[in-house]
Design a protein around this motif. Structure first.
Motif, short mmCIF file in Angstrom:
data_model
loop_
_atom_site.label_atom_id
_atom_site.label_comp_id
_atom_site.label_asym_id
_atom_site.label_seq_id
_atom_site.Cartn_x
_atom_site.Cartn_y
_atom_site.Cartn_z
N ASP A 1 0.83 -1.21 0.00
CA ASP A 1 0.00 0.00 0.00
C ASP A 1 0.86 1.26 0.00
OD1 ASP A 1 -2.18 -1.69 0.10
OD2 ASP A 1 -2.67 -1.25 2.21
N ALA A 2 1.93 1.25 0.78
CA ALA A 2 2.81 2.43 0.86
C ALA A 2 3.49 2.69 -0.48
CB ALA A 2 3.85 2.24 1.96
N VAL A 3 3.95 1.64 -1.14
CA VAL A 3 4.59 1.82 -2.45
C VAL A 3 3.59 2.47 -3.41
CG1 VAL A 3 5.48 0.59 -4.48
CG2 VAL A 3 6.28 -0.02 -2.19
N ALA A 4 2.38 1.96 -3.45
CA ALA A 4 1.37 2.52 -4.35
C ALA A 4 1.08 3.99 -4.02
CB ALA A 4 0.09 1.70 -4.28
N ASP A 5 0.87 4.29 -2.74
CA ASP A 5 0.57 5.67 -2.34
C ASP A 5 1.74 6.60 -2.64
OD1 ASP A 5 -1.92 4.92 -1.36
OD2 ASP A 5 -1.30 4.95 0.75
N LEU A 6 2.93 6.21 -2.24
CA LEU A 6 4.09 7.10 -2.40
C LEU A 6 4.46 7.28 -3.87
CD1 LEU A 6 6.17 5.80 0.64
CD2 LEU A 6 4.94 7.99 0.46
N TYR A 7 4.31 6.24 -4.65
CA TYR A 7 4.58 6.38 -6.08
C TYR A 7 3.56 7.29 -6.74
CZ TYR A 7 5.63 5.33 -10.92
OH TYR A 7 5.96 5.45 -12.23
N GLN A 8 2.31 7.17 -6.32
CA GLN A 8 1.27 8.04 -6.88
C GLN A 8 1.52 9.50 -6.52
OE1 GLN A 8 -2.72 6.93 -5.88
NE2 GLN A 8 -3.62 8.37 -7.31
N LEU A 9 2.03 9.76 -5.33
CA LEU A 9 2.34 11.13 -4.92
C LEU A 9 3.52 11.70 -5.69
CD1 LEU A 9 1.98 10.96 -1.05
CD2 LEU A 9 0.49 12.17 -2.65
N ASN A 10 4.47 10.84 -6.04
CA ASN A 10 5.68 11.31 -6.70
C ASN A 10 6.14 10.28 -7.75
OD1 ASN A 10 7.93 12.74 -7.35
ND2 ASN A 10 8.99 12.41 -5.43
N PRO A 11 5.44 10.21 -8.89
CA PRO A 11 5.75 9.18 -9.88
C PRO A 11 7.10 9.36 -10.57
CG PRO A 11 4.03 10.63 -10.69
CD PRO A 11 4.31 11.02 -9.26
N HIS A 12 7.65 10.55 -10.59
CA HIS A 12 8.91 10.79 -11.30
C HIS A 12 10.13 10.39 -10.47
CE1 HIS A 12 6.62 12.70 -14.40
NE2 HIS A 12 6.08 13.51 -13.50
N ASP A 13 9.98 10.39 -9.16
CA ASP A 13 11.08 10.01 -8.28
C ASP A 13 10.50 9.15 -7.16
OD1 ASP A 13 13.63 9.93 -7.21
OD2 ASP A 13 13.40 11.82 -6.13
N GLY A 14 10.02 7.97 -7.54
CA GLY A 14 9.32 7.10 -6.60
C GLY A 14 10.19 6.65 -5.45
N PRO A 15 9.59 5.97 -4.49
CA PRO A 15 10.31 5.54 -3.30
C PRO A 15 11.37 4.48 -3.64
CG PRO A 15 8.11 4.60 -3.35
CD PRO A 15 8.19 5.57 -4.48
N ASP A 16 12.46 4.49 -2.90
CA ASP A 16 13.53 3.51 -3.08
C ASP A 16 13.08 2.19 -2.45
OD1 ASP A 16 15.89 2.12 -3.35
OD2 ASP A 16 16.95 3.24 -1.80
N PRO A 17 13.02 1.11 -3.23
CA PRO A 17 12.57 -0.18 -2.68
C PRO A 17 13.40 -0.67 -1.50
CG PRO A 17 12.65 -0.26 -5.07
CD PRO A 17 13.26 1.04 -4.66
N ARG A 18 14.71 -0.44 -1.52
CA ARG A 18 15.55 -0.87 -0.39
C ARG A 18 15.18 -0.14 0.88
NH1 ARG A 18 20.54 -0.31 -4.17
NH2 ARG A 18 19.52 1.69 -4.13
N ASP A 19 14.98 1.17 0.76
CA ASP A 19 14.61 1.95 1.94
C ASP A 19 13.26 1.50 2.49
OD1 ASP A 19 16.94 3.40 1.74
OD2 ASP A 19 15.98 5.12 0.74
N LEU A 20 12.31 1.25 1.61
CA LEU A 20 11.00 0.80 2.08
C LEU A 20 11.06 -0.58 2.70
CD1 LEU A 20 8.64 2.19 -0.70
CD2 LEU A 20 8.96 3.04 1.62
N PHE A 21 11.89 -1.47 2.16
CA PHE A 21 12.05 -2.79 2.77
C PHE A 21 12.60 -2.65 4.18
CE2 PHE A 21 14.66 -6.34 4.04
CZ PHE A 21 13.76 -7.38 3.95
N ARG A 22 13.63 -1.83 4.34
CA ARG A 22 14.21 -1.63 5.68
C ARG A 22 13.18 -1.01 6.63
NH1 ARG A 22 18.97 -0.74 2.61
NH2 ARG A 22 18.62 1.48 2.35
N ARG A 23 12.42 -0.07 6.11
CA ARG A 23 11.44 0.64 6.92
C ARG A 23 10.29 -0.26 7.37
NH1 ARG A 23 8.64 6.01 4.39
NH2 ARG A 23 6.79 6.06 5.68
N PHE A 24 9.80 -1.12 6.48
CA PHE A 24 8.61 -1.91 6.79
C PHE A 24 8.90 -3.33 7.26
CE2 PHE A 24 6.62 1.50 4.56
CZ PHE A 24 5.35 1.58 5.09
N LEU A 25 9.98 -3.95 6.81
CA LEU A 25 10.15 -5.37 7.09
C LEU A 25 11.43 -5.76 7.80
CD1 LEU A 25 8.76 -6.78 3.75
CD2 LEU A 25 7.78 -7.07 6.03
#
Length: 103
Positions: free
Chosen positions: A70-94
Motif C-alpha cells: 500500500d505504501a509503495v502505491a501511495d508514495l509512487y502516486q504522490l511522486n511518480p517521477h522520483d518514486g520511493p527507493d525499494p531498499r529503503d521501504l524494505f528496511r522501513r517496513f520489514l
C-alpha cells in the motif's frame, strides 16, 4: 463579592489526550506517523506491533508486507517521477520485524 457576578463557572475542559497514549498510526498517503511525524512505522509503532504480534510473527510479516504494498502505491502516486527507493521501504517496513525460521 464574586468575580462571576452570579453566572455559573464554566465546566472544565476535557484534557487533551497525551501524545504517549495515542496510537502511532500511519497518515496516508504520505506514510508519516500521526503522532510523532516520523516515517511510519515509527519506533513506537514498531514496538506496539511487536507486542501485538508476539505470538504470531508470521502474521506480523504478512501484515507488514500488505502495508508495504500500500505504501509503495501511495508514495509512487504522490511522486511518480522520483518514486520511493525499494531498499529503503524494505528496511522501513520489514527488516526490523522478527525473523521467521532458521537463520
Amino acid at each position: 463579592m464574586s468575580r462571576h457576578h452570579g453566572s455559573p463557572p464554566a465546566p472544565p475542559r476535557p484534557a487533551s489526550p497525551d501524545r504517549r497514549d495515542r496510537p502511532h498510526v500511519a497518515l496516508r498517503p504520505i506514510w508519516l506517523c500521526r503522532v510523532c511525524a516520523a516515517p511510519w512505522p515509527c519506533g513506537t509503532a514498531r514496538l506496539e506491533l511487536r507486542r501485538e504480534y508476539v505470538t504470531d510473527p508470521v502474521a506480523l510479516r504478512i501484515y507488514l508486507c500488505t502495508l508495504l504494498h500500500d505504501a509503495v502505491a501511495d508514495l509512487y502516486q504522490l511522486n511518480p517521477h522520483d518514486g520511493p527507493d525499494p531498499r529503503d521501504l524494505f528496511r522501513r517496513f520489514l527488516a526490523w520485524a522478527p525473523r521467521i525460521g532458521p537463520r
